[in-house]
Design a protein around this motif. Structure first.
Motif, PDB file in Angstrom:
ATOM      1  N   ARG A 119       5.946   3.982  -6.846  1.00 19.67           N
ATOM      2  CA  ARG A 119       6.030   2.883  -5.891  1.00 19.67           C
ATOM      3  C   ARG A 119       6.481   3.475  -4.573  1.00 19.67           C
ATOM      4  NH1 ARG A 119      10.456  -1.243  -7.759  1.00 19.67           N
ATOM      5  NH2 ARG A 119      11.764   0.246  -6.680  1.00 19.67           N
ATOM      6  N   CYS A 120       5.660   3.362  -3.585  1.00 19.98           N
ATOM      7  CA  CYS A 120       5.979   3.937  -2.281  1.00 19.98           C
ATOM      8  C   CYS A 120       7.096   3.129  -1.618  1.00 19.98           C
ATOM      9  CB  CYS A 120       4.714   3.908  -1.420  1.00 19.98           C
ATOM     10  SG  CYS A 120       4.942   4.615   0.214  1.00 19.98           S
ATOM     11  N   THR A 121       7.949   3.833  -0.872  1.00 20.13           N
ATOM     12  CA  THR A 121       9.069   3.169  -0.199  1.00 20.13           C
ATOM     13  C   THR A 121       8.590   2.244   0.935  1.00 20.13           C
ATOM     14  OG1 THR A 121       9.223   5.182   1.100  1.00 20.13           O
ATOM     15  CG2 THR A 121      10.828   4.902  -0.676  1.00 20.13           C
ATOM     16  N   HIS A 122       7.341   2.431   1.380  1.00 25.43           N
ATOM     17  CA  HIS A 122       6.850   1.655   2.516  1.00 25.43           C
ATOM     18  C   HIS A 122       6.386   0.257   2.095  1.00 25.43           C
ATOM     19  CE1 HIS A 122       3.505   1.071   5.698  1.00 25.43           C
ATOM     20  NE2 HIS A 122       4.658   0.646   6.206  1.00 25.43           N
ATOM     21  N   ARG A 123       5.296   0.158   1.339  1.00 29.96           N
ATOM     22  CA  ARG A 123       4.786  -1.150   0.905  1.00 29.96           C
ATOM     23  C   ARG A 123       4.428  -1.149  -0.575  1.00 29.96           C
ATOM     24  NH1 ARG A 123       6.694  -2.230   4.884  1.00 29.96           N
ATOM     25  NH2 ARG A 123       5.947  -3.438   6.680  1.00 29.96           N
ATOM     26  N   GLU A 124       5.129  -0.302  -1.321  1.00 30.45           N
ATOM     27  CA  GLU A 124       4.966  -0.244  -2.773  1.00 30.45           C
ATOM     28  C   GLU A 124       3.601   0.256  -3.225  1.00 30.45           C
ATOM     29  OE1 GLU A 124       6.262  -3.953  -4.500  1.00 30.45           O
ATOM     30  OE2 GLU A 124       8.331  -3.562  -3.923  1.00 30.45           O
ATOM     31  N   GLY A 125       2.916   1.011  -2.355  1.00 25.20           N
ATOM     32  CA  GLY A 125       1.638   1.617  -2.767  1.00 25.20           C
ATOM     33  C   GLY A 125       1.834   2.424  -4.047  1.00 25.20           C
ATOM     34  N   ARG A 126       0.802   2.431  -4.897  1.00 20.07           N
ATOM     35  CA  ARG A 126       0.893   3.199  -6.156  1.00 20.07           C
ATOM     36  C   ARG A 126       0.691   4.678  -5.824  1.00 20.07           C
ATOM     37  NH1 ARG A 126       0.944   0.350 -11.273  1.00 20.07           N
ATOM     38  NH2 ARG A 126       1.013   2.433 -12.179  1.00 20.07           N
ATOM     39  N   ARG A 128       0.798  12.465  -1.116  1.00 15.80           N
ATOM     40  CA  ARG A 128       0.400  11.560  -0.034  1.00 15.80           C
ATOM     41  C   ARG A 128       0.056  10.192  -0.619  1.00 15.80           C
ATOM     42  NH1 ARG A 128      -4.711  13.348   3.133  1.00 15.80           N
ATOM     43  NH2 ARG A 128      -3.286  14.826   4.136  1.00 15.80           N
ATOM     44  N   CYS A 129       0.738   9.172  -0.131  1.00 17.62           N
ATOM     45  CA  CYS A 129       0.485   7.804  -0.597  1.00 17.62           C
ATOM     46  C   CYS A 129      -0.927   7.384  -0.171  1.00 17.62           C
ATOM     47  CB  CYS A 129       1.522   6.852  -0.003  1.00 17.62           C
ATOM     48  SG  CYS A 129       1.241   5.130  -0.472  1.00 17.62           S
ATOM     49  N   PRO A 130      -1.670   6.747  -1.091  1.00 18.71           N
ATOM     50  CA  PRO A 130      -3.055   6.384  -0.757  1.00 18.71           C
ATOM     51  C   PRO A 130      -3.151   5.219   0.236  1.00 18.71           C
ATOM     52  CG  PRO A 130      -2.495   5.522  -2.930  1.00 18.71           C
ATOM     53  CD  PRO A 130      -1.315   6.349  -2.467  1.00 18.71           C
ATOM     54  N   TYR A 131      -2.043   4.490   0.464  1.00 19.96           N
ATOM     55  CA  TYR A 131      -2.113   3.261   1.275  1.00 19.96           C
ATOM     56  C   TYR A 131      -2.098   3.580   2.781  1.00 19.96           C
ATOM     57  CZ  TYR A 131      -1.219  -1.815   1.917  1.00 19.96           C
ATOM     58  OH  TYR A 131      -1.280  -3.145   2.253  1.00 19.96           O
ATOM     59  N   HIS A 132      -1.023   4.202   3.300  1.00 19.45           N
ATOM     60  CA  HIS A 132      -0.963   4.522   4.739  1.00 19.45           C
ATOM     61  C   HIS A 132      -0.692   5.999   4.978  1.00 19.45           C
ATOM     62  CE1 HIS A 132       0.613   0.406   4.027  1.00 19.45           C
ATOM     63  NE2 HIS A 132      -0.210   0.074   5.030  1.00 19.45           N
ATOM     64  N   GLY A 133      -0.773   6.787   3.911  1.00 19.62           N
ATOM     65  CA  GLY A 133      -0.709   8.236   4.069  1.00 19.62           C
ATOM     66  C   GLY A 133       0.657   8.861   4.274  1.00 19.62           C
ATOM     67  N   TRP A 134       1.727   8.144   4.015  1.00 13.53           N
ATOM     68  CA  TRP A 134       3.048   8.795   4.102  1.00 13.53           C
ATOM     69  C   TRP A 134       3.077   9.966   3.125  1.00 13.53           C
ATOM     70  CZ3 TRP A 134       7.820   5.024   4.650  1.00 13.53           C
ATOM     71  CH2 TRP A 134       7.575   4.133   5.718  1.00 13.53           C
ATOM     72  N   GLU A 135       3.778  11.023   3.500  1.00 10.76           N
ATOM     73  CA  GLU A 135       3.822  12.213   2.650  1.00 10.76           C
ATOM     74  C   GLU A 135       5.243  12.520   2.190  1.00 10.76           C
ATOM     75  OE1 GLU A 135       1.686  15.595   4.209  1.00 10.76           O
ATOM     76  OE2 GLU A 135       0.008  14.291   4.808  1.00 10.76           O
TER      77      GLU A 135
END
Ligand code: FES
Ligand SMILES: [Fe+2]
Length: 328
Positions: free
Chosen positions: A49-56, A68-75
């Motif tokens: 769960r990404c810290t930004h918007r819970e992207g998987r 790298r998160c698939p939603y907005h690319g945070w690394e």
């Protein structure tokens, strides 16, 4: 601190072979985690769960050791630290809450072990791993549609050999389980020693190293809390095998299962046959157990126990104190 006492113990959730270039998604005790290897070859496990918007995060990619998160690319890099927020541009401060919280992860015996909360025990110690006379054989991680508690009860039981395992090594003639006593087998495993007479035909011969179609061997079987069992086998020809089996609760009625073998003979040509034979044995157990719904009844006196169930009875007693310390 988590409210579930099981969260303080270790579980094998994947094989090291599964961890390639992509993040791996696992589920343990109803929670999804993602595992990946960083640039320094360290394994990291965090909530999926990404810290930004819970992207998987497990749907993302690993680039130079950064997930790298698939939603907005945070690394995310070493220790789960957020290294890059592409939308903010270079040089912008990373908010402290952007970093991922990691959990305890270790590699042992070709397996990846997770402990969701502060560990109160260690991964079971298998001294055979340090013995240069033994070779390790790993098998894939499996998912069984049954509770891990039923699996451990089964692994500690020899009375099912002449019935459940009649298609592989079980002998219908060998139904009586001699009385045995329980003891500490070594620093890690508690159980019993016994002799068995087994069918030694077909694939069984690669495991036993050949011989007659019916043979006897010396065995020991014991558990290590919460959900691991070790069986050792000594054949008269000097071959010794350690079979380590471990289960992990994924969610209600679903569990990981894998086993690891160590052998003191040359397995360069027979290894696959031995693994296939043990997989066929495990398949017989899986078919039997997947018909049983729900958890194994754990309460004192909930099940009918006979003398061959002594090891399971003791495991259940200790497991009960582990999951509800106040009751123990
Ligand atoms: S949800 Fe992961 S980067 Fe936005
Ligand atoms: Fe079995």
């Amino acid at each position: 601190m988590s409210a579930n006492p099981l969260d303080h113990h270790w579980y094998a959730v994947a094989t090291i072979d599964e961890l390639g270039d992509a993040p791996v998604s696992v589920e343990l005790l109803d929670i999804s985690y993602v595992i990946w290897r960083t640039a320094t070859q360290k394994l990291i496990a965090t909530r999926d769960r990404c810290t930004h918007r819970e992207g998987r995060l497990s749907g993302g990619t690993v680039e130079a050791g950064c997930l790298r998160c698939p939603y907005h690319g945070w690394e995310f890099g070493e220790q789960g630290r957020c290294e890059k927020i592409p939308s903010s541009g270079e040089g912008t401060a990373i908010p402290p809450k952007a970093h991922l919280t990691t959990l305890s992860i270790e590699e042992h015996y070709g397996l990846v072990w997770l402990c969701p909360d502060e560990p109160k025990s260690s991964v079971p110690d298998l001294g055979v791993e340090r013995d240069a006379n033994f070779t390790r054989l790993n098998t894939p991680m499996q998912v069984w549609n049954c509770s891990a508690t039923r699996m451990i009860d089964n692994m500690l039981d020899v009375a099912h050999f002449p019935y459940t395992h009649v298609g592989t090594f079980g002998r219908q003639q060998e139904r009586v389980v001699p009385n045995f006593s329980l003891k500490q087998l070594d620093d890690t495993f508690y159980g019993y020693e016994y002799s068995v007479v087994v069918n030694n035909e077909g694939g069984a011969k690669s495991m036993s190293g050949g011989g007659e179609d019916v043979i006897s061997l010396e065995m020991s079987t014991g558990f290590s809390l919460p959900l691991s069992v070790r069986s050792t086998m000594s054949y008269k020809n000097g071959i010794e095998q350690t079979l380590f089996m471990t289960a992990a609760p994924i969610s209600k009625g679903r569990s990981y299962f894998t086993f690891v073998l160590w052998r003191n003979d040359d397995v360069s040509s027979t290894g696959q046959e031995i693994v296939d034979f043990e997989l066929a044995v495990a398949e017989e157990d899986r078919k039997m157990l997947e018909r049983l719904k729900g958890e194994l009844a754990l309460g004192h006196g909930d099940l009918v126990d006979v003398q061959s169930d002594k090891a399971s009875l003791e495991w259940r007693r200790r497991y009960r104190s582990l999951i509800s310390p106040e009751a123990g």
